[in-house]
Write an enzyme that holds these catalytic residues in place. Structure first.
Site, PDB file in Angstrom:
ATOM      1  CG  HIS A 138      -1.954   1.268   1.323  1.00 31.81           C
ATOM      2  ND1 HIS A 138      -3.475   0.927   1.328  1.00 31.81           N
ATOM      3  CD2 HIS A 138      -1.690   2.618   1.010  1.00 31.81           C
ATOM      4  CE1 HIS A 138      -3.796   2.031   1.323  1.00 31.81           C
ATOM      5  NE2 HIS A 138      -2.832   2.978   1.110  1.00 31.81           N
ATOM      6  CG  HIS A 179      -0.655   7.045  -1.265  1.00 31.12           C
ATOM      7  ND1 HIS A 179      -1.681   7.414  -1.549  1.00 31.12           N
ATOM      8  CD2 HIS A 179      -1.063   6.424   0.109  1.00 31.12           C
ATOM      9  CE1 HIS A 179      -2.921   6.710  -0.881  1.00 31.12           C
ATOM     10  NE2 HIS A 179      -2.556   6.197   0.061  1.00 31.12           N
ATOM     11  NE  ARG A 232       0.659  11.797  -2.094  1.00 30.16           N
ATOM     12  CZ  ARG A 232      -0.202  11.510  -1.298  1.00 30.16           C
ATOM     13  NH1 ARG A 232      -1.208  10.959  -2.197  1.00 30.16           N
ATOM     14  NH2 ARG A 232      -0.198  11.722  -0.305  1.00 30.16           N
ATOM     15  CG  ASN A 253      -4.755   8.777  -3.383  1.00 27.66           C
ATOM     16  OD1 ASN A 253      -3.863   8.133  -3.664  1.00 27.66           O
ATOM     17  ND2 ASN A 253      -4.989   9.320  -2.360  1.00 27.66           N
ATOM     18  CE  LYS A 306      -7.613   2.383  -0.631  1.00 30.47           C
ATOM     19  NZ  LYS A 306      -6.680   3.019  -0.558  1.00 30.47           N
ATOM     20  CG  HIS A 331      -9.767   4.684   3.323  1.00 28.51           C
ATOM     21  ND1 HIS A 331      -8.538   5.441   3.516  1.00 28.51           N
ATOM     22  CD2 HIS A 331     -10.616   5.286   4.373  1.00 28.51           C
ATOM     23  CE1 HIS A 331      -8.844   6.099   4.517  1.00 28.51           C
ATOM     24  NE2 HIS A 331      -9.906   6.166   5.041  1.00 28.51           N
ATOM     25  CG  HIS A 333      -5.016   2.559   5.551  1.00 32.23           C
ATOM     26  ND1 HIS A 333      -6.204   2.434   5.770  1.00 32.23           N
ATOM     27  CD2 HIS A 333      -4.808   3.170   4.485  1.00 32.23           C
ATOM     28  CE1 HIS A 333      -6.861   3.012   4.957  1.00 32.23           C
ATOM     29  NE2 HIS A 333      -5.991   3.568   4.044  1.00 32.23           N
ATOM     30  CG  LEU A 363      -7.703  11.005   7.831  1.00 37.51           C
ATOM     31  CD1 LEU A 363      -8.670  11.585   6.595  1.00 37.51           C
ATOM     32  CD2 LEU A 363      -8.457  10.794   9.044  1.00 37.51           C
ATOM     33  CG  ASP A 380      -1.650   5.022   3.880  1.00 36.41           C
ATOM     34  OD1 ASP A 380      -1.801   5.240   2.616  1.00 36.41           O
ATOM     35  OD2 ASP A 380      -2.397   5.539   4.733  1.00 36.41           O
ATOM     36  CG  HIS A 423       0.234  15.379   1.885  1.00 33.40           C
ATOM     37  ND1 HIS A 423      -0.523  15.450   1.010  1.00 33.40           N
ATOM     38  CD2 HIS A 423      -0.155  14.093   2.547  1.00 33.40           C
ATOM     39  CE1 HIS A 423      -1.444  14.479   1.152  1.00 33.40           C
ATOM     40  NE2 HIS A 423      -1.326  13.669   2.065  1.00 33.40           N
ATOM     41  CB  ALA A 460      -4.781  12.970   6.048  1.00 31.34           C
TER      42      ALA A 460
END
Ligand code: DOR
Ligand code: ZN
Length: 344
Positions: free
Chosen positions: A13, A15, A17, A41, A99, A136, A174, A219, A247, A251, A263
């Site tokens: 899992h 991210h 970007r 996402n 997802k 999620h 998560h 989150l 996860d 950011h 988050a």
């Protein structure tokens, strides 16, 4: 124990970007993991096979040339996901899951699903093609306390999904509560869960005691200590339903240190080292390899990796920030010392 050699792990899992953030963060994951399940996402979300293939090429272009890393792509499930797209995904060797974000539950979930029952035909198709559904698991209901949203999702929605689609492979992503761990344990072997380093290492005091600490805000939100303990028990139990998914969700620092901070915890810089810390605290380092390297590929029906990664007991200081001035990202444990280091 001063040295730990593991079958090379994967991150189930992640991210990464796109654009500059992708280029900044991906080398940290590729240095540790052979593969990662890539979250869809983006803005706009990755909803089609063609978009996922283009995103995959962008990720591969960001892998440092001396490393081998395979992104495992996923599609963002929306109310508009067509049965043809699911069939196309099933036929692609590059798409590994869909997802599901409940609309409004988390970062970039606006395109998610508002009425979960309305997408049951999509779940039926995923079950038919045996494509995993990654969830999620939080209700987005504004009147539900933020600390209760995972449990509410399980009771109000997930129990029914699992009962209606018994052959559908589901990963509850998560997980953050004892209730979620218990739910997964009691379910069939089609239902598994990922666990993040922050939910194994911290409880909600990390967010709020002594001041508001935005870099611990993710989150589902960190929960009480008894939940953390239940998660550590699950992760170190040797049960194949529980496996590694960081996860890691980068950011820019200024968007976290903000009146409305977003988050996500960035953990890719030290992902496996953080898990080693959590497993060592639980006296369970002998359980780390299967959690990090075996149960994930087994669930996804992929081969386990054949090379290895070695961790040594040697302290190092986590930088305050990664990236450049243009893309500054504050990592988990910024400015702190870690006990385990990957061997070069
Ligand atoms: O904390 C989170 N950050 N939780 C999510 O579900 C999404 C993620 C992100 O994309 O930043
Ligand atoms: Zn995520």
């Amino acid at each position: 124990m001063n040295k730990l050699t593991l079958t090379r792990p994967d991150d189930w899992h992640l991210h990464v970007r796109n654009g500059d953030i992708l280029k900044t963060v991906l080398p940290y994951t590729a240095r540790r993991f052979a593969r990662a399940i890539i979250m869809p996402n983006l803005k706009p979300p990755v909803t089609t096979v063609d978009q996922a293939l283009a995103y995959r090429r962008e990720i591969l272009a960001a892998v440092p040339s001396h490393l081998n890393f395979t992104p495992l792509m996923t599609l963002y499930l929306t109310a508009a996901t067509s049965l043809e797209e699911i069939k196309k995904a099933a036929q692609s060797p590059y798409i590994h899951a869909f997802k599901l974000y409940p609309a409004g539950a988390t970062t970039h979930s606006e395109a998610g699903v508002a009425d979960i029952k309305s997408v049951y035909p999509i779940f039926e198709a995923l079950e038919k093609y045996d494509i995993p559904l990654l969830i999620h698991g939080e209700t987005a209901a504004a009147d539900c306390d933020i600390f209760d949203r995972e449990q509410a999702f399980i009771e109000q929605l997930l129990q029914a999904i699992v009962a209606t689609f018994p052959a559908l492979r589901i990963v509850l992503e998560h997980i953050t509560t004892r209730e979620a761990a218990d739910f997964v344990l009691a379910a069939s072997d089609r239902v598994a869960a990922t666990l993040t380093p922050q939910h194994l290492l911290y409880n909600r005091n990390a967010l709020l005691a002594g001041g508001i600490r935005p870099h611990f805000y993710c989150l589902p939100i960190l929960k009480r200590e008894h939940h953390r303990q239940a998660l550590v028990t699950a992760a170190t139990s040797g049960n194949p339903k529980f496996f590694l998914g960081t996860d890691s969700a980068p950011h820019p620092t200024h968007l976290k240190e903000n009146a409305c901070g977003c988050a996500g915890c960035f953990s890719a810089h030290a992902a496996i080292e953080l898990y080693a810390e959590a497993f060592e605290q639980a006296n369970a380092l002998d359980k780390l390899e299967a959690f990090a390297s075996f149960y994930g590929p087994d669930f996804y029906q992929l081969p386990r990796n054949s090379d290895t990664l070695t961790l040594i007991k040697s302290t190092w200081n986590v930088p305050d920030v990664y990236g450049s001035e243009a893309v500054a990202i504050t990592p988990l444990k910024a400015g702190e010392t870690l006990a385990w280091k990957i061997r070069d």
